[in-house]
Design an enzyme around this catalytic site. Structure first.
Site, PDB file in Angstrom:
ATOM      1  N   GLU A  97       0.849  -1.210   0.000  1.00  0.00           N
ATOM      2  CA  GLU A  97       0.000   0.000   0.000  1.00  0.00           C
ATOM      3  C   GLU A  97       0.878   1.252   0.000  1.00  0.00           C
ATOM      4  O   GLU A  97       1.968   1.248   0.561  1.00  0.00           O
ATOM      5  CB  GLU A  97      -0.881   0.015   1.259  1.00  0.00           C
ATOM      6  N   ASP A  98       0.363   2.321  -0.592  1.00  0.00           N
ATOM      7  CA  ASP A  98       1.094   3.583  -0.558  1.00  0.00           C
ATOM      8  C   ASP A  98       0.971   4.247   0.813  1.00  0.00           C
ATOM      9  O   ASP A  98       1.956   4.603   1.437  1.00  0.00           O
ATOM     10  CB  ASP A  98       0.612   4.528  -1.675  1.00  0.00           C
ATOM     11  N   ASP A 101      -4.330   5.504   6.109  1.00  0.00           N
ATOM     12  CA  ASP A 101      -4.842   6.717   6.736  1.00  0.00           C
ATOM     13  C   ASP A 101      -5.797   6.290   7.867  1.00  0.00           C
ATOM     14  O   ASP A 101      -5.344   5.920   8.956  1.00  0.00           O
ATOM     15  CB  ASP A 101      -5.520   7.517   5.613  1.00  0.00           C
ATOM     16  N   LYS A 129      -0.211   7.084   8.430  1.00  0.00           N
ATOM     17  CA  LYS A 129      -0.763   8.271   9.120  1.00  0.00           C
ATOM     18  C   LYS A 129      -1.466   7.790  10.387  1.00  0.00           C
ATOM     19  O   LYS A 129      -2.702   7.774  10.446  1.00  0.00           O
ATOM     20  CB  LYS A 129      -1.791   8.947   8.213  1.00  0.00           C
ATOM     21  N   VAL A 151      -0.476  14.549   1.294  1.00  0.00           N
ATOM     22  CA  VAL A 151       0.819  14.383   0.623  1.00  0.00           C
ATOM     23  C   VAL A 151       0.627  13.893  -0.807  1.00  0.00           C
ATOM     24  O   VAL A 151      -0.338  13.189  -1.114  1.00  0.00           O
ATOM     25  CB  VAL A 151       1.738  13.415   1.409  1.00  0.00           C
ATOM     26  N   ASP A 157      -1.293  10.798  -5.664  1.00  0.00           N
ATOM     27  CA  ASP A 157      -1.748  11.830  -6.607  1.00  0.00           C
ATOM     28  C   ASP A 157      -2.664  12.862  -5.981  1.00  0.00           C
ATOM     29  O   ASP A 157      -3.167  12.691  -4.872  1.00  0.00           O
ATOM     30  CB  ASP A 157      -2.524  11.171  -7.756  1.00  0.00           C
ATOM     31  N   ARG A 163       2.027  11.754  -9.494  1.00  0.00           N
ATOM     32  CA  ARG A 163       2.455  10.387  -9.173  1.00  0.00           C
ATOM     33  C   ARG A 163       3.910  10.178  -9.568  1.00  0.00           C
ATOM     34  O   ARG A 163       4.621   9.389  -8.964  1.00  0.00           O
ATOM     35  CB  ARG A 163       1.593   9.362  -9.917  1.00  0.00           C
TER      36      ARG A 163
HETATM   37  P1  5GP Z   1      -7.949   4.902   4.432  1.00  0.00           P
HETATM   38  O1  5GP Z   1      -9.076   3.946   4.185  1.00  0.00           O
HETATM   39  O2  5GP Z   1      -6.802   4.296   5.184  1.00  0.00           O
HETATM   40  O3  5GP Z   1      -8.456   6.153   5.105  1.00  0.00           O
HETATM   41  O4  5GP Z   1      -7.522   5.391   3.009  1.00  0.00           O
HETATM   42  C1  5GP Z   1      -6.305   5.167   2.433  1.00  0.00           C
HETATM   43  C2  5GP Z   1      -6.314   5.785   1.043  1.00  0.00           C
HETATM   44  O5  5GP Z   1      -6.611   7.183   1.135  1.00  0.00           O
HETATM   45  C3  5GP Z   1      -4.949   5.714   0.395  1.00  0.00           C
HETATM   46  O6  5GP Z   1      -4.758   4.508  -0.326  1.00  0.00           O
HETATM   47  C4  5GP Z   1      -4.961   6.944  -0.491  1.00  0.00           C
HETATM   48  O7  5GP Z   1      -5.591   6.622  -1.718  1.00  0.00           O
HETATM   49  C5  5GP Z   1      -5.845   7.932   0.230  1.00  0.00           C
HETATM   50  N1  5GP Z   1      -5.041   8.909   1.002  1.00  0.00           N
HETATM   51  C6  5GP Z   1      -5.004   9.049   2.345  1.00  0.00           C
HETATM   52  N2  5GP Z   1      -4.196  10.059   2.699  1.00  0.00           N
HETATM   53  C7  5GP Z   1      -3.696  10.572   1.548  1.00  0.00           C
HETATM   54  C8  5GP Z   1      -2.780  11.650   1.270  1.00  0.00           C
HETATM   55  O8  5GP Z   1      -2.240  12.363   2.125  1.00  0.00           O
HETATM   56  N3  5GP Z   1      -2.507  11.870  -0.057  1.00  0.00           N
HETATM   57  C9  5GP Z   1      -3.064  11.141  -1.058  1.00  0.00           C
HETATM   58  N4  5GP Z   1      -2.715  11.447  -2.298  1.00  0.00           N
HETATM   59  N5  5GP Z   1      -3.936  10.127  -0.822  1.00  0.00           N
HETATM   60  C10 5GP Z   1      -4.239   9.853   0.471  1.00  0.00           C
END
Ligand code: 5GP
Length: 205
Positions: A97-98, A101, A129, A151, A157, A163
């Site tokens: 995963e990138d 959050d 995060k 970010v 992106d 990207r």
């Molecule tokens: P989660 O379900 O953990 O809240 O969501 C994760 C997804 O939210 C990541 O795979 C990404 O697509 C998006 N995301 C969360 N924070 C960021 C951020 O700071 N920048 C970007 N570009 N995408 C984010």
């Protein structure tokens, strides 16, 4: 007004990704894990990570989209737009995963993958995060702790832009970026951290 600040330089990212690759190679010695990568954000990370793993790793891709505007609104329930090509039953799976959050998306995804009965299932995330976490996630391989900032770069992106930036920047003013998605284009022109750093850590708006 400045638009973004460098959070992780290209050198920092490359060095950390090499560490993660070594850790995975050590832990999975003698095995052939499948790196399940989430499109599209994690592909840049994957490209560097899997070349840093000195094992016969395999890759597969999945594409998902949240119901609703974001993962929080949808409670993490996702729709699978593209499923894996291979059956992961009995395989050692590492989800790449990138960024994690709230943890809602990955939690849903892990439950989906677990139901397919892999031999093992772990997570490798470049950015974590933790401050935003709603559901706990065990991240076995973690690149960096990420502050509570939006970010972009290194796969991440904003409206499909940035990207291909080789470093990760934190956006100072998300509203300005929403108004003008090309606001950070000067960073792309600089193309690498050194050039950006020479012009100062921050980009002109
Ligand atoms: P989660 O379900 O953990 O809240 O969501 C994760 C997804 O939210 C990541 O795979 C990404 O697509 C998006 N995301 C969360 N924070 C960021 C951020 O700071 N920048 C970007 N570009 N995408 C984010």
């Amino acid at each position: 007004m400045p638009a973004a600040a460098i959070l992780f330089s290209e050198e920092q990212i490359q060095s950390r990704v090499a560490d993660l690759g070594r850790a995975i190679a050590r832990d999975y010695a003698g095995r052939s894990p499948v790196l399940v990568t989430m499109l599209k954000g994690a592909v840049v990370f994957l490209a560097d990570l899997f070349r840093a793993i000195d094992l016969p790793v395999r890759v597969d891709f999945m594409s998902i989209s949240s119901y609703g505007s974001d993962s929080e609104a949808s409670g993490g329930v996702v729709r699978i737009l593209k499923d894996l090509d291979q059956d992961i039953g009995g395989e050692d799976v590492i989800v790449v995963e990138d960024i994690i959050d709230t943890g809602l998306t990955i939690s849903y995804l892990l439950a989906t993958l677990r139901a397919r009965q892999p031999a093992s299932l772990e997570v490798c995330a470049l950015l974590d995060k933790t401050v935003r976490r709603i559901l706990p996630v065990e991240i076995k391989y973690r690149g960096f702790e990420c502050p509570d900032r939006f970010v972009v770069g290194y796969g991440l992106d904003h409206e499909e832009r940035y990207r291909n930036l080789p470093l990760i920047v934190a956006v100072d003013d998300q509203t300005a970026l929403t108004d003008d998605p090309d606001l950070l284009a000067p960073l792309l022109a600089a193309r690498n951290a050194e050039k950006v750093e020479k012009t100062g850590e921050r980009t002109p708006s």
